[in-house]
Design an enzyme around this catalytic site. Structure first.
Site, mmCIF file in Angstrom:
data_model
loop_
_atom_site.group_PDB
_atom_site.id
_atom_site.type_symbol
_atom_site.label_atom_id
_atom_site.label_comp_id
_atom_site.label_asym_id
_atom_site.label_seq_id
_atom_site.Cartn_x
_atom_site.Cartn_y
_atom_site.Cartn_z
ATOM 1 N N ASP A 1 -35.298 -17.479 -16.130
ATOM 2 C CA ASP A 1 -33.896 -17.786 -16.423
ATOM 3 C C ASP A 1 -33.019 -16.578 -16.103
ATOM 4 O O ASP A 1 -33.367 -15.441 -16.439
ATOM 5 C CB ASP A 1 -33.771 -18.159 -17.909
ATOM 6 C CG ASP A 1 -32.379 -18.596 -18.298
ATOM 7 O OD1 ASP A 1 -31.902 -19.604 -17.758
ATOM 8 O OD2 ASP A 1 -31.762 -17.916 -19.140
ATOM 9 N N GLU B 1 -34.157 -18.171 -11.101
ATOM 10 C CA GLU B 1 -32.791 -18.695 -11.146
ATOM 11 C C GLU B 1 -31.909 -17.542 -10.657
ATOM 12 O O GLU B 1 -31.650 -16.597 -11.403
ATOM 13 C CB GLU B 1 -32.393 -19.109 -12.555
ATOM 14 C CG GLU B 1 -30.999 -19.710 -12.616
ATOM 15 C CD GLU B 1 -30.552 -20.042 -14.028
ATOM 16 O OE1 GLU B 1 -29.817 -21.027 -14.200
ATOM 17 O OE2 GLU B 1 -30.924 -19.308 -14.970
#
Length: 637
Positions: free
Chosen positions: A264, A322
C-alpha cells in the site's frame, strides 16, 4: 522502554507505557470484532503472544501453486466482508474459516489469486464514533492502520485469544493451505507506509515507545511527516526499519506460506529516511559525496526495495506496488523494480473508464491499455505482467456504481459528503441512482460488461474487486472505509439470484481468459500476432473523435479472435477481416440479454442463436449496437 522524553528532538520514551513487541506473532486484546472492552474502552491494554512449545501445524504437504505472473487473475477481497452477510450461510461468518467455506466460489469464478485487504492486527475501533446518519457506530473496516505486522488479525478468527493467539494463527494457515489445494495463491495487502499510532496526538502502543526517532520519519523539531495521509510515515529506509520489514515479509512467506504482497502507498518505501546517513544506509561513503537529500526525497535505488528484490526468499514471490502516495509522488511505470515488481496501473483504470463512457481523444491510449501499456512499461525491459490492470478497487466506486452515479454519495459516512474522490470518470447512463427507466437499466448492463471485457482481454494481470462479479452496489459511496454493514458485505443472495445474468457473464469471461494463451502473453504483442482494424479491416481510426477500436489476435485454442469496442452513441455495421476457408462465429456480444451475451455450451438453443447471425456473417459483416463490444472467433468454413 526507558529513555529520554524530548518530543522536540524525536525522543518519546515513556517507561509508564506497556508496549507490544513489534516482533510479536499474535496480539492479545479484545476478542470480538467491533465490541469495546467491558468498561467501554476502545483501546484496552494489548499484549504480545508469549511463545510456547506446541504441536506443529499440519500443512498436509502444502505446496504453493507458483503461478507465472502472466497467468494471474487477482481478486481483491476483504476477509470479514466476504462472508459476514447472513446470506453466506457459513458456520463462522466474517472469519478465516468462513472464507475457506467459500473458496469454491472463487475457483468456479476463475480466480487463481486472492489479494487479502489488510489482515495484520489493527484496531477497528480506532475512530469509534456514533454515526447519526446510519444509526450505528463507525469502524475502521478496511484495516489500513496496522498495529503489528507479524500478527494476523485476531478478530478475523473464530478462536479469538485461544492458546495465546496460536489458534488464530493456525486458522490463517488453514486458509492458505485450503486455497493452495484449489490452485489459488494468497497475496497480502501490507501497509508499511504508516502505523495505527497516528501523529503526535496518537497513542503510544509499540513502535513510538520502542524508538520513535527510528521507526518514524520526523521533521527537525520532532513533527511527523505525513506522506501517508494517516498522521505518520514509517521510516522505511532506516537500516533498522528496513531490516524489520524484510524479516517480517520473510516470516509470512516461510512460516505462513504466503505467495506474495501488495504494498500500500508503496512510493513511501522509496523515500529517504529521516536522519539520512550514508554510512548507515549503504555501509560506506565511497562514491556518495554530495548527498544533499532531504527527508522523504525519492531515491532511484531505495535500499529497502533493493533488499527485498535481492532476498533469496522474497525475490521468488509476487511483489506488487501501489505506485503513489498521499504526498503527491506518483511512480506509475517508474517504480524501482529490479525486473520483479508489478504495479497497480492507475492509468489503465482512468483510460478504460474514459473510453468506455465515450470520451473523445483517448482511443490511442485505450489501445495501448489493451496491449499491456507498453508505452509505460516496455522501456527498461519490463513486461506486460508488470501492469496490474483494474477498473475498480476497494476505494472508489464499485463496477455497478461506476455506471450508475455521476457524483459520489457519501452521506452515509457522516462527514457531510466531503470525503472521498470527486473525480471518478463515471457516467450514470442518463439517470442518477438505482431506480431508473428500462432503457437506462439496459445501457448500464451493457456498460458493465464492456468494462469487464476490456479488463479481461487486455494484456497484463487483471484484478477484479470483490462483489463486482454480481454487480454489487454501495449506493454511490466511493469511500466505504467506515462501514461494517451491508454496504461492504458480499451479498450471496444477490449472486445466487443473478437476475440480469451478470454473474454468469463474469464467470464465463474469466474462464475464457484462462483458456486463451493470447490474452496472457509473456512479452508485448507484435504485428505477427496482432492486427488493428476500424469499421473496415486493417483501417483503424486513431483520430481524436474516434470511439471505435477493433483488433484480431492469433490464438492457439480459438485460431483467431476478433474483438471490437463501440463506445459511440451510434450503432455500426462492421466489416470483418476475410479469412480464407474459415468464417467468423459470435461468442460475446454485450448488447444481448443474458444468456445470449455469452454463447456458451449451457445455452440449449445455442445453434439457433448462432444461426440468427448467419445472414450478416455470410456477407462478412456484423451489426454492433451503440455502447457495446463483441468477441468473435474463427471456425472452419
Amino acid at each position: 522502554m526507558d529513555g529520554p522524553f524530548f518530543p522536540e528532538s524525536g525522543q518519546r520514551f515513556n517507561p509508564a507505557c506497556i508496549l507490544v513487541d513489534p516482533y510479536a506473532k499474535a496480539v492479545i486484546s479484545r476478542e470480538v470484532y467491533g465490541v469495546p472492552a467491558s468498561n467501554g474502552n476502545c483501546w484496552p491494554q494489548m499484549g504480545g503472544m508469549v511463545p510456547f512449545n506446541a504441536e506443529p501445524f499440519d500443512w498436509e504437504g502444502d505446496i504453493s501453486p507458483r503461478l507465472s505472473q502472466k497467468d494471474l487473475i487477482v481478486y481483491e477481497m476483504h476477509v470479514r466482508g466476504f462472508t459476514r452477510h447472513e446470506s453466506s450461510n457459513v458456520n463462522y461468518p466474517g472469519t478465516y474459516h468462513g472464507l475457506v467455506e467459500k473458496l469454491d466460489h472463487l475457483k468456479e469464478l476463475g480466480i487463481n489469486a486472492i489479494e487479502l485487504m489488510p489482515c495484520n492486527e489493527y484496531n477497528e475501533l480506532e475512530s469509534y464514533a456514533y454515526n447519526a446518519v446510519m444509526g450505528g457506530y463507525k469502524m475502521n473496516f478496511w484495516g489500513y492502520s496496522t498495529l503489528n505486522f507479524f500478527s494476523p488479525m485476531i478478530r478475523y478468527s473464530k478462536s479469538g485469544n485461544s492458546r495465546c493467539g496460536l489458534d488464530a494463527i493456525n486458522e490463517f494457515k488453514t486458509l492458505v493451505r485450503e486455497a493452495h489445494k484449489r490452485g489459488i495463491e494468497v497475496l497480502m495487502d501490507v501497509v508499511f507506509n504508516h502505523t495505527g499510532e497516528g501523529n503526535e496526538m496518537g497513542p503510544t502502543l509499540s513502535f513510538r515507545g520502542v524508538d520513535n526517532a527510528v521507526f518514524y520519519m520526523l521533521a527537525p523539531k520532532g513533527e511527523f511527516y505525513n506522506y501517508s495521509g494517516c498522521g505518520n510515515t514509517f521510516n522505511c529506509n532506516h537500516p533498522i526499519v528496513r531490516r524489520f520489514i524484510v524479516e517480517c515479509l520473510r516470516y509470512w512467506v516461510i512460516e505462513m506460506h504466503i505467495d506474495g504482497f501488495r504494498f500500500d502507498l508503496a512510493t513511501i518505501l522509496t523515500r529517504s529516511s529521516s536522519l539520512w546517513d550514508k554510512a548507515n544506509v549503504f555501509g560506506h561513503t565511497e562514491g556518495l559525496e554530495g548527498d544533499l537529500l532531504t527527508t522523504g526525497s525519492p531515491l532511484a535505488e531505495p535500499p529497502l526495495i533493493d533488499m527485498i528484490s535481492n532476498d533469496p526468499v522474497l525475490c521468488d514471490v509476487k511483489l506488487i506496488a501501489e505506485p503513489w502516495d498521499c504526498g503527491g509522488l506518483s511512480q506509475v511505470g517508474k517504480f524501482p523494480h529490479w525486473g520483479l515488481w508489478s504495479e497497480w496501473n492507475g492509468k489503465f483504470r482512468d483510460t478504460v473508464r474514459q473510453f468506455i463512457k465515450g470520451t473523445d481523444g483517448v482511443v490511442g491510449d485505450f489501445a495501448n491499455c489493451l496491449c499491456g501499456s507498453p508505452q509505460i512499461y516496455q522501456d527498461g525491459g519490463r513486461k506486460p505482467w508488470h501492469s496490474v490492470n483494474f477498473t475498480t478497487a476497494h476505494d472508489g466506486f464499485s463496477l455497478a456504481d461506476l455506471v450508475s452515479y455521476n457524483k459520489k454519495h457519501n452521506t452515509a459516512n457522516g462527514e457531510g459528503n466531503r470525503d472521498g474522490e470527486d473525480h471518478n470518470n463515471s457516467w450514470n447512463c442518463g439517470e442518477e441512482g438505482e431506480l431508473v427507466s428500462l432503457h437506462v437499466h439496459d445501457l448500464r448492463q451493457r456498460q458493465m460488461r464492456n468494462l469487464l471485457l476490456a479488463l479481461f482481454v487486455s494484456q497484463g494481470i487483471p484484478m477484479m474487486t470483490m462483489g463486482d462479479e454480481y454487480a454489487h452496489t454501495k449506493g454511490g459511496n466511493n469511500n466505504t472505509y467506515c462501514h461494517d454493514n451491508y454496504i461492504n458485505y458480499f451479498r450471496w443472495d444477490k449472486k445466487e439470484t443473478d437476475i440480469n445474468g451478470f454473474y454468469r457473464f463474469s464467470r464465463l469471461l474469466l474462464n475464457f481468459r484462462r483458456e486463451c494463451d493470447s490474452l496472457g502473453m509473456e512479452d508485448f504483442l507484435t504485428s505477427d500476432r496482432l492486427s488493428w482494424h476500424g469499421e473496415c479491416p486493417n483501417m483503424p481510426d486513431w483520430s481524436e473523435t474516434s470511439r471505435f477500436v477493433a483488433f484480431t489476435l492469433i490464438d492457439s485454442r480459438y485460431k483467431e479472435l476478433y474483438v471490437a469496442f463501440n463506445a459511440s452513441h451510434l450503432a455500426k455495421i462492421v466489416s470483418l477481416p476475410l479469412r480464407q476457408g474459415h468464417k467468423w462465429q459470435p461468442l460475446i456480444d454485450t448488447s444481448k440479454c443474458s444468456p445470449y451475451d455469452f454463447l456458451a455450451m449451457d445455452i440449449l438453443d445455442k445453434d439457433v442463436a448462432v444461426a440468427q447471425y448467419a445472414h450478416f456473417l455470410k456477407s462478412n459483416i456484423y451489426p454492433m449496437s451503440d455502447y457495446s463490444s463483441i468477441v468473435l472467433h474463427l471456425v472452419p468454413q
